[in-house]
Design a protein around this motif. Structure first.
Motif, PDB file in Angstrom:
ATOM      1  N   CYS A 316       0.834  -1.207   0.000  1.00 28.93           N
ATOM      2  CA  CYS A 316       0.000   0.000   0.000  1.00 28.93           C
ATOM      3  C   CYS A 316       0.865   1.252   0.000  1.00 28.93           C
ATOM      4  O   CYS A 316       0.587   2.207  -0.742  1.00 28.93           O
ATOM      5  N   LEU A 317       1.923   1.250   0.802  1.00 31.45           N
ATOM      6  CA  LEU A 317       2.813   2.403   0.852  1.00 31.45           C
ATOM      7  C   LEU A 317       3.432   2.661  -0.515  1.00 31.45           C
ATOM      8  O   LEU A 317       3.477   3.804  -0.996  1.00 31.45           O
ATOM      9  N   GLU A 318       3.903   1.594  -1.160  1.00 28.50           N
ATOM     10  CA  GLU A 318       4.517   1.755  -2.471  1.00 28.50           C
ATOM     11  C   GLU A 318       3.510   2.263  -3.503  1.00 28.50           C
ATOM     12  O   GLU A 318       3.832   3.094  -4.355  1.00 28.50           O
ATOM     13  N   TYR A 319       2.299   1.767  -3.418  1.00 23.19           N
ATOM     14  CA  TYR A 319       1.243   2.235  -4.335  1.00 23.19           C
ATOM     15  C   TYR A 319       1.006   3.734  -4.148  1.00 23.19           C
ATOM     16  O   TYR A 319       0.871   4.490  -5.120  1.00 23.19           O
ATOM     17  N   LEU A 320       0.951   4.169  -2.891  1.00 15.78           N
ATOM     18  CA  LEU A 320       0.722   5.586  -2.613  1.00 15.78           C
ATOM     19  C   LEU A 320       1.879   6.454  -3.101  1.00 15.78           C
ATOM     20  O   LEU A 320       1.671   7.578  -3.583  1.00 15.78           O
ATOM     21  N   ILE A 321       3.107   5.951  -2.986  1.00 18.13           N
ATOM     22  CA  ILE A 321       4.277   6.695  -3.459  1.00 18.13           C
ATOM     23  C   ILE A 321       4.223   6.833  -4.976  1.00 18.13           C
ATOM     24  O   ILE A 321       4.401   7.929  -5.534  1.00 18.13           O
ATOM     25  N   VAL A 322       3.970   5.720  -5.651  1.00 18.86           N
ATOM     26  CA  VAL A 322       3.941   5.715  -7.117  1.00 18.86           C
ATOM     27  C   VAL A 322       2.861   6.647  -7.659  1.00 18.86           C
ATOM     28  O   VAL A 322       3.048   7.315  -8.678  1.00 18.86           O
ATOM     29  N   HIS A 323       1.734   6.708  -6.950  1.00 20.25           N
ATOM     30  CA  HIS A 323       0.607   7.509  -7.437  1.00 20.25           C
ATOM     31  C   HIS A 323       0.489   8.859  -6.746  1.00 20.25           C
ATOM     32  O   HIS A 323      -0.576   9.488  -6.740  1.00 20.25           O
ATOM     33  N   ASP A 324       1.603   9.327  -6.182  1.00 16.90           N
ATOM     34  CA  ASP A 324       1.719  10.702  -5.671  1.00 16.90           C
ATOM     35  C   ASP A 324       0.738  11.054  -4.552  1.00 16.90           C
ATOM     36  O   ASP A 324       0.257  12.190  -4.462  1.00 16.90           O
ATOM     37  N   TYR A 325       0.460  10.103  -3.680  1.00 17.52           N
ATOM     38  CA  TYR A 325      -0.367  10.409  -2.515  1.00 17.52           C
ATOM     39  C   TYR A 325       0.468  10.934  -1.349  1.00 17.52           C
ATOM     40  O   TYR A 325      -0.075  11.510  -0.411  1.00 17.52           O
TER      41      TYR A 325
END
Length: 412
Positions: A316-325
């Motif tokens: 989840c953390l990596e997803y948020l980083i990749v998608h600029d959250y």
């Protein structure tokens, strides 16, 4: 209970866990607890740690009392050397407060959300407020360190934070009444929100073999007498609630546990234990970073689960980083992450200081002419994961096309 409920304070043993059958006898209570204290000082290399475990474990009896008064109690973690007496503390608590049932649950290292749910559900259906022990509790093992994280951590966290009831992993609502004690040789709690709810007692030395052989028979000899102290410990609170309420409901959980135990001991004519609240180290920069990232994951968890059915914390953390959250972290080339200078606004720590602690590459004006990248830190994602206490398999595949398309490249 709080005064607004209009309920009298008292000790109830609705399910006959053993307290109802025990005689209220101060003399027997005194003999039992004095024997435990004497055994600790005679045979344990760290008697204060051993007794602290008993003091804190006993105080988890007031977990429901704390919740009903709008306070959040603590779980207790006994962590340290093999054969240092951690499980013995759990057994002593069992003998003191619930001698007719087994409240020490061996978890065989790996504690799943369902097992935590079933275990506490089973016990809270039979136990009003006495402590339960998850022996060698954890969810994963890495390099000999037992980790408590993910959904299991959420189950236990939910158990502590819910006032009257909580939802188990099976979806069943049960009374959130029992105190919780965890034991492990090494324990890493990667969820800061759960870590704040756990008081850790450390054991650095194993009990010598000869001491075990001499102390075990003495302990067994008083096993059936310990319930007299358990009965007295709780009944004293009920009989003297107006005098001990402020002590039990003190703002600092550890101080309250020690002060109340010493109050009980002195009422029996015994000297107080010379225990002090252990000083805790100031949170490190990496701890603060982990807490901040955890808050982002909690805030945007729905976004992650919408993208994929099952995601752990790192996914989840990596997803948020990749998608600029996360405004101060950007995906970077070759499985790296760039921490921008905006981190100082949120954390109060400069990217340069954080970079030195992470062992990353700090990008200053000598390394780039692009203002966008100045004063930022590039760190390998596996190094970052390790630094914040998250295990990520090195051969883990990248997050696919989204990662590649959103990665910063050609920055110089």
């Amino acid at each position: 209970p709080p005064t607004d409920l209009g309920l009298p304070g008292g000790v109830r043993d609705y399910f006959d866990v053993g307290l109802a059958r025990a005689e209220y006898n101060p003399d027997l209570a005194r003999d039992a607890v004095k024997a435990i204290i004497d055994i600790a000082y005679k045979y344990h290399p760290e008697p204060e740690a051993f007794l602290r475990g008993i003091v804190y474990g006993a105080f988890t009896n007031f977990s429901l009392t704390w919740k009903m008064n709008g306070l959040k109690p603590k779980m207790v973690a006994l962590v340290g050397e093999y054969d240092s007496g951690k499980t013995t503390i759990g057994l002593i608590l069992n003998w003191m407060f619930s001698p007719r049932i087994d409240t020490v649950l061996p978890t065989s290292i790996l504690l799943s959300p369902a097992r935590a749910g079933r275990g506490i559900e089973l016990l809270t259906n039979a136990v009003v407020a006495t402590p339960i022990v998850f022996d060698e509790a954890g969810t994963t093992v890495e390099k000999g360190v037992v980790k408590l994280e993910g959904n299991t951590a959420n189950v236990l966290k939910n158990y502590v934070t819910q006032r009257y009831s909580w939802v188990t992993a099976t979806g069943t609502k049960v009374p959130a009444t029992s105190g919780v004690v965890l034991t492990a040789n090494q324990l890493a709690i990667t969820d800061p929100a759960l870590e704040d709810k756990v008081v850790t007692i450390s054991f650095a030395k194993a009990i010598p073999r000869n001491n075990q052989l001499m102390g075990t028979p003495e302990l067994r000899a008083i096993k059936d007498k310990l319930v007299f102290f358990g009965k007295y410990y709780l009944q004293y609170a009920a009989d003297n609630w107006s005098n001990v309420r402020d002590t039990i409901m003190g703002k600092d959980w550890e101080s309250a546990a020690i002060t109340y135990m010493n109050t009980v001991l002195q009422s029996l004519g015994l000297p107080p234990l010379s225990l002090q609240v252990e000083e805790r180290e100031e949170p490190t920069h990496l701890y603060l970073l982990r807490s901040l990232l955890q808050s982002y994951v909690r805030e945007h968890q729905a976004v992650c689960t919408k993208a994929k059915d099952t995601l752990d914390f790192w996914d989840c953390l990596e997803y948020l980083i990749v998608h600029d959250y996360i405004p101060f972290m950007k995906a970077y080339e070759d499985a790296k992450i760039r921490i921008t200078r905006e981190v100082e606004k949120e954390l109060g720590i400069s990217a340069k200081v954080l970079c030195a602690e992470l062992g990353g590459e700090f990008i200053n004006w000598r390394k780039t002419k692009n203002a966008k990248y100045k004063n930022s830190c590039v760190v390998d994602k596996y190094v970052l994961a390790s630094a914040i206490g998250v295990y990520v398999p090195v051969n883990e595949e990248a997050n696919g096309k989204d990662t590649e398309e959103n990665t910063e490249q050609n920055h110089v």
